[in-house]
Design an enzyme around this catalytic site. Structure first.
Site, PDB file in Angstrom:
ATOM      1  N   LYS A   1      20.469  57.340  14.803  1.00 11.96           N
ATOM      2  CA  LYS A   1      19.004  57.950  15.221  1.00 11.96           C
ATOM      3  C   LYS A   1      18.342  57.576  14.216  1.00 11.96           C
ATOM      4  O   LYS A   1      17.375  57.721  14.419  1.00 11.96           O
ATOM      5  CB  LYS A   1      19.550  59.520  15.597  1.00 11.96           C
TER       6      LYS A   1
ATOM      7  N   SER B   1      20.857  68.257  20.657  1.00 13.30           N
ATOM      8  CA  SER B   1      20.704  67.495  19.928  1.00 13.30           C
ATOM      9  C   SER B   1      18.832  67.365  20.067  1.00 13.30           C
ATOM     10  O   SER B   1      18.257  66.916  19.188  1.00 13.30           O
ATOM     11  CB  SER B   1      21.114  65.961  20.151  1.00 13.30           C
TER      12      SER B   1
END
Length: 606
Positions: free
Chosen positions: A146, A103
């Site tokens: 996030k 990621s």
């Protein structure tokens, strides 16, 4: 002595660069559930010989090394730098253990680009997304967490992968853009590193637009037409034979109804194939005709089983023998720059045939004879299609580029693709255990097996299958612009491969097939396959022609850098902050040089 000190100074100066520090969001798995946390990534690039070094503290729950290598590769291609002449050092720091892995791949790519180009970073921007070998940004999990991490890091812009604006949480669809607005974070979707770079740097590197190669496109059309002619002829003849057989036999109401229904489906596929053939969509027509052929083959052997003409176990043994023979034929062919696409297609189909036959035997021993016949028929045709591909190559390929490939030269590239596939699969499996299908895991195991057997082109192909299939469940499609972007991105990658004389058959086929589909998610999948396979062609040719200046010049033209203020917030303050860091590091380096130089001078004088 002065010469010694001068050489020492120059050596340290030339091999030391200012650090690039970039923030990234991550997910920490806590007792209260997943929590978004910011992490710090420091990147140094020095002259070297192509190594990528990774230091994480605390250790991430997933290995980031695979993503780091892909990030360095992509950064080199975008900047026009030869990464075999550099070493990359990546230091990751976090206050808590996080789920690492792919990621942060896109963020690391941005950081490496800035280190290579000596550019400052806008610290008001944060990004999440995997990095694919073709430079596209792939989907990730934990989007909402996030965005919260971006808020914690005082970032005002959060970049997320295209296709992930809408997130499903507790059976509710949440708009990530509106979620970010509530936190004071502007959420923007980006599809590639080219799109993301301006937000971090106020600079844009434009992706070169490659023209289509008419000669190669024409050659592709001829190859696919020849293949389509063969399969359509076989399928149409088989349909006529089975139609007559079903009209002359009766197997009881249930079987008769089921077989008749399957025959109608086969006819629909054949009609579709004939229409696509008339539209000169030969790859799509081939796929439709092949799917019809699978149904017809299954009906044929079901009839033989019902009439007692054929025993299922005997049939599967015959299929096994045929696949073994087909495999010997395919692997007896020399792999060259002129035919590796066709040989690869043959190898992939043999691998699929073996997997399908394994399912057929499992179904047989479980007493599920209908599935045993279905999988056995599919396996038989997959093996035959492998022969079709390698035969096509012999008919259509010329001898102008028939240098035999030493497959061991592709080992390093295969390892990169395999690492990326394994990292992405583990990442998705960690965050979403139910999203990773058995097919994904089977493809990953096939890639590992091929690597251990030294079959490196098959390793790359199976790794691509793994990556695409693992990524797709993370994409919730809402925006038609995303499809247009993927269409354009894939076609440019294809044209890029054609520039160096490669006929990217797989990429062209997948691209054509994507355009023939109505289902948005399937279109996304096949566009991704298209760009992945085009990139594979490019990577293989580059790997095999490292010292070929002509190949190198086809890609390493001067890059076009444009200054831009597009959607950048407080970039000036971020630049000052980065410059301050650079000044501090420069002072430290200068101090070290002075200390070492003084120490050596003292030792010499005494």
């Amino acid at each position: 002595m002065k010469k010694l000190l001068t050489l020492l100074f120059l050596f340290i100066l030339l091999n030391t660069t200012f650090a690039v520090i970039i923030k990234a969001p991550a997910v920490s798995l806590t007792d209260m559930g997943p929590e978004g946390v910011p992490i710090s990534i420091q990147i140094n690039v020095s002259k070297g010989n192509g190594h990528v070094f990774m230091d994480t503290l605390p250790l991430t729950q997933l290995d980031m090394q695979g993503s780091a290598r892909i990030a360095a590769k992509v950064a080199g291609e975008i900047t026009g730098k030869d990464m075999n002449k550099y070493n990359v050092y990546i230091t990751v720091r976090s206050d808590v253990p996080v789920v690492g892995g792919p990621s942060a791949g896109a963020t690391m790519t941005i950081g490496i680009i800035c280190a290579l180009m000596n550019w400052s970073i806008n610290h008001n921007v944060m990004m999440t997304g995997t990095i694919n070998p073709d430079g596209s940004i792939g989907p990730v999990g934990g989007i909402l967490e996030k965005i919260e991490a971006a808020k914690k890091a005082n970032c005002t812009i959060m970049l997320i992968p295209k296709g992930q604006r809408y997130v499903t949480e507790n059976n509710m669809k949440i708009d990530a853009v509106k979620f970010g607005e509530k936190l004071g974070v502007k959420v923007i979707e980006v599809g590639s590193i080219y799109e993301a770079l301006p937000y971090f740097t106020n600079k844009k590197i434009t992706m070169k637009k490659y023209p289509e190669n008419p000669i190669i496109e024409e050659k592709y059309q001829k190859i696919m037409k020849d293949l389509c002619d063969k399969i359509l002829k076989t399928a149409n003849e088989k349909y006529d034979n089975i139609s007559n057989e079903l009209n002359n036999e009766y197997f009881g109401y249930n079987y008769q109804n089921k077989l008749s229904s399957e025959l109608k489906e086969a006819k629909k596929l054949l009609d579709k194939a004939n229409d696509e053939y008339m539209d000169e969509k030969y790859y799509s027509a081939t796929c439709s005709a092949f799917n019809a052929l699978i149904k017809l083959e299954t009906i044929d052997h079901t009839i033989k089983y019902l009439t007692g003409e054929e025993d299922i176990k005997t049939y599967l043994n015959n299929v096994q023998n045929q696949i073994d023979y087909d495999k010997k034929v395919v692997y007896s062919k020399n792999l060259t720059l002129n035919n590796f696409e066709e040989i690869l297609s043959g190898r992939v189909r043999i691998s699929e045939a073996e997997s399908l036959l394994d399912k057929a035997w499992k179904s047989y021993y479980l007493g599920n004879y209908e599935d045993a016949i279905k999988y056995g028929s599919f396996a038989k045709l997959r093996g035959e299609s492998a022969i079709w591909w390698v035969t096509l190559c012999e008919i259509n390929c010329n001898d102008s580029n028939n240098k035999i490939i030493n497959e061991s030269s592709l080992k390093s590239l295969a390892q990169q693709y395999l690492d990326n596939a394994e990292t992405i699969t583990t990442y998705v499996e960690t965050l979403y255990p139910n999203l990773v299908s058995d097919d994904v895991l089977d493809d990953l195991e096939s890639a590992k097996k091929a690597y251990n057997e030294g079959d490196y082109v098959l390793t790359i192909a199976k790794s691509i299958d793994t990556c695409v299939e693992a990524e797709i469940p993370l994409v919730i499609f809402e925006d038609k612009d995303y499809l247009n972007y993927l269409d354009s991105f894939s076609k440019n990658k294809i044209n890029m491969a054609e520039t160096i004389g490669i006929n990217p058959i797989s990429a062209l086929g997948y691209y054509e097939y994507a355009n023939s589909l109505n289902d948005s998610l399937l279109k996304i999948m096949y566009y991704k396959y298209s760009s992945y396979y085009a990139q594979m062609d490019i990577d293989i040719v580059k790997e095999l022609n490292k010292d070929n200046k002509g190949i190198k010049e086809s890609f390493d033209n001067e890059i076009n850098i444009i200054n831009t203020n597009e959607n950048i917030v407080n970039a000036e303050e971020s630049t000052k902050e980065n410059n301050n860091i650079a000044i501090i590091i420069s002072a430290i380096v200068g101090g070290l040089i002075g200390f070492v130089g003084g120490y050596i001078a003292k030792k010499v004088s005494t």
